[in-house]
Design a protein around this motif. Structure first.
Motif, PDB file in Angstrom:
ATOM      1  N   SER A   6     104.360 -12.266  59.308  1.00 49.46           N
ATOM      2  CA  SER A   6     105.330 -12.869  60.212  1.00 49.46           C
ATOM      3  C   SER A   6     106.620 -13.276  59.499  1.00 49.46           C
ATOM      4  CB  SER A   6     104.702 -14.056  60.936  1.00 49.46           C
ATOM      5  OG  SER A   6     105.615 -14.610  61.833  1.00 49.46           O
ATOM      6  N   PRO A   7     106.549 -14.044  58.407  1.00 46.43           N
ATOM      7  CA  PRO A   7     107.803 -14.353  57.706  1.00 46.43           C
ATOM      8  C   PRO A   7     108.474 -13.103  57.120  1.00 46.43           C
ATOM      9  CG  PRO A   7     106.114 -15.909  57.067  1.00 46.43           C
ATOM     10  CD  PRO A   7     105.442 -14.818  57.880  1.00 46.43           C
ATOM     11  N   ALA A   8     107.675 -12.137  56.652  1.00 52.73           N
ATOM     12  CA  ALA A   8     108.247 -10.921  56.077  1.00 52.73           C
ATOM     13  C   ALA A   8     109.007 -10.129  57.139  1.00 52.73           C
ATOM     14  CB  ALA A   8     107.158 -10.060  55.452  1.00 52.73           C
ATOM     15  N   LEU A   9     108.443 -10.021  58.320  1.00 58.97           N
ATOM     16  CA  LEU A   9     109.121  -9.304  59.400  1.00 58.97           C
ATOM     17  C   LEU A   9     110.396 -10.045  59.807  1.00 58.97           C
ATOM     18  CD1 LEU A   9     109.244  -7.010  61.437  1.00 58.97           C
ATOM     19  CD2 LEU A   9     107.777  -8.379  62.943  1.00 58.97           C
ATOM     20  N   LYS A  10     110.310 -11.368  59.919  1.00 65.60           N
ATOM     21  CA  LYS A  10     111.486 -12.162  60.259  1.00 65.60           C
ATOM     22  C   LYS A  10     112.559 -12.036  59.179  1.00 65.60           C
ATOM     23  CE  LYS A  10     108.999 -15.650  62.923  1.00 65.60           C
ATOM     24  NZ  LYS A  10     108.595 -17.072  62.932  1.00 65.60           N
ATOM     25  N   TYR A  11     112.146 -12.031  57.913  1.00 65.63           N
ATOM     26  CA  TYR A  11     113.076 -11.872  56.794  1.00 65.63           C
ATOM     27  C   TYR A  11     113.802 -10.527  56.908  1.00 65.63           C
ATOM     28  CZ  TYR A  11     114.586 -11.635  51.881  1.00 65.63           C
ATOM     29  OH  TYR A  11     115.321 -11.536  50.723  1.00 65.63           O
ATOM     30  N   PHE A  12     113.058  -9.487  57.238  1.00 61.90           N
ATOM     31  CA  PHE A  12     113.629  -8.150  57.399  1.00 61.90           C
ATOM     32  C   PHE A  12     114.631  -8.129  58.554  1.00 61.90           C
ATOM     33  CE2 PHE A  12     113.488  -3.954  59.449  1.00 61.90           C
ATOM     34  CZ  PHE A  12     113.955  -3.170  58.405  1.00 61.90           C
ATOM     35  N   ILE A  13     114.264  -8.728  59.680  1.00 63.18           N
ATOM     36  CA  ILE A  13     115.145  -8.762  60.852  1.00 63.18           C
ATOM     37  C   ILE A  13     116.439  -9.506  60.527  1.00 63.18           C
ATOM     38  CG2 ILE A  13     115.408  -9.722  63.183  1.00 63.18           C
ATOM     39  CD1 ILE A  13     112.345  -9.131  63.528  1.00 63.18           C
ATOM     40  N   VAL A  14     116.305 -10.670  59.900  1.00 66.46           N
ATOM     41  CA  VAL A  14     117.501 -11.447  59.526  1.00 66.46           C
ATOM     42  C   VAL A  14     118.364 -10.639  58.566  1.00 66.46           C
ATOM     43  CG1 VAL A  14     118.311 -13.496  58.282  1.00 66.46           C
ATOM     44  CG2 VAL A  14     116.502 -13.715  59.988  1.00 66.46           C
ATOM     45  N   GLY A  15     117.737  -9.972  57.600  1.00 65.32           N
ATOM     46  CA  GLY A  15     118.488  -9.161  56.642  1.00 65.32           C
ATOM     47  C   GLY A  15     119.271  -8.044  57.318  1.00 65.32           C
ATOM     48  N   CYS A  16     118.657  -7.376  58.269  1.00 64.24           N
ATOM     49  CA  CYS A  16     119.345  -6.299  59.002  1.00 64.24           C
ATOM     50  C   CYS A  16     120.514  -6.846  59.820  1.00 64.24           C
ATOM     51  CB  CYS A  16     118.359  -5.564  59.910  1.00 64.24           C
ATOM     52  SG  CYS A  16     117.165  -4.551  59.027  1.00 64.24           S
ATOM     53  N   GLN A  56     117.527 -17.480  57.459  1.00 61.90           N
ATOM     54  CA  GLN A  56     116.311 -17.315  56.652  1.00 61.90           C
ATOM     55  C   GLN A  56     115.511 -18.612  56.627  1.00 61.90           C
ATOM     56  OE1 GLN A  56     115.292 -14.502  55.952  1.00 61.90           O
ATOM     57  NE2 GLN A  56     116.926 -13.175  55.294  1.00 61.90           N
ATOM     58  N   GLY A  57     116.211 -19.720  56.397  1.00 58.60           N
ATOM     59  CA  GLY A  57     115.521 -20.996  56.296  1.00 58.60           C
ATOM     60  C   GLY A  57     114.877 -21.436  57.588  1.00 58.60           C
ATOM     61  N   SER A  58     115.633 -21.384  58.671  1.00 61.78           N
ATOM     62  CA  SER A  58     115.101 -21.920  59.928  1.00 61.78           C
ATOM     63  C   SER A  58     114.248 -20.907  60.688  1.00 61.78           C
ATOM     64  CB  SER A  58     116.240 -22.424  60.811  1.00 61.78           C
ATOM     65  OG  SER A  58     117.130 -21.379  61.109  1.00 61.78           O
ATOM     66  N   PHE A  59     114.634 -19.641  60.698  1.00 67.66           N
ATOM     67  CA  PHE A  59     113.904 -18.638  61.479  1.00 67.66           C
ATOM     68  C   PHE A  59     112.776 -17.986  60.673  1.00 67.66           C
ATOM     69  CE2 PHE A  59     113.630 -14.103  62.828  1.00 67.66           C
ATOM     70  CZ  PHE A  59     113.018 -14.313  64.061  1.00 67.66           C
ATOM     71  N   ALA A  60     113.104 -17.433  59.527  1.00 72.24           N
ATOM     72  CA  ALA A  60     112.103 -16.669  58.776  1.00 72.24           C
ATOM     73  C   ALA A  60     111.049 -17.561  58.124  1.00 72.24           C
ATOM     74  CB  ALA A  60     112.788 -15.803  57.713  1.00 72.24           C
ATOM     75  N   PHE A  61     111.479 -18.700  57.594  1.00 68.16           N
ATOM     76  CA  PHE A  61     110.549 -19.537  56.836  1.00 68.16           C
ATOM     77  C   PHE A  61     110.264 -20.893  57.483  1.00 68.16           C
ATOM     78  CE2 PHE A  61     112.506 -16.700  53.630  1.00 68.16           C
ATOM     79  CZ  PHE A  61     111.362 -16.020  53.260  1.00 68.16           C
ATOM     80  N   ASN A  62     110.829 -21.150  58.635  1.00 63.98           N
ATOM     81  CA  ASN A  62     110.603 -22.421  59.351  1.00 63.98           C
ATOM     82  C   ASN A  62     110.720 -23.625  58.424  1.00 63.98           C
ATOM     83  OD1 ASN A  62     110.068 -21.149  61.846  1.00 63.98           O
ATOM     84  ND2 ASN A  62     107.997 -20.697  61.141  1.00 63.98           N
TER      85      ASN A  62
END
Length: 127
Positions: A6-16, A56-62
């Protein structure tokens, strides 16, 4: 696996999204404000640095965003950039195609960045 995915997918989405926003910002500064490519690049990266930290902080890693997490984030991003350039230089020095070298160095940046941000920048053990 689900706690990592879940965090990895969110990290990827934020990065894109961040990459897309960054390119729009860079091109906009060049087109609408007649900035040089270097000035535009700097402005785009500064905007994306702040956006990426928040996303990244709020969405990917809460994670709770603090001044100290921003300092850690900035240190990690700077270190990752140096790592990226080092990998790129190494691959080019051994004769690898420049496009493949860029791809590998960016991928290495992203993978290492995920783990460093997860365990250092936005770790729940830090404030």
């Amino acid at each position: 696996m689900s706690t990592l995915f879940s965090p990895a997918l969110k990290y990827f989405i934020v990065g894109c999204l961040n990459t897309f926003i960054g390119l729009i910002a860079i091109y906009s500064f060049q087109i609408f404000f007649d900035f040089s490519p270097y000035q535009s690049n700097l402005c785009g990266y500064l905007i994306c640095h702040a956006l990426s930290f928040v996303a990244q902080g709020s969405f990917a890693f809460n994670s709770r965003l603090t001044f100290y997490s921003f300092l850690r984030y900035s240190f990690i991003v700077s270190s990752l950039w140096l790592f990226n350039v080092s990998v790129l230089h190494f691959l080019l020095a051994f004769g690898m195609n420049s496009y493949a070298s860029q791809f590998i160095s960016v991928a290495a940046y992203a993978v290492l960045g995920f783990f460093l941000h997860k365990h250092f920048t936005f770790s729940s053990r830090r404030s």
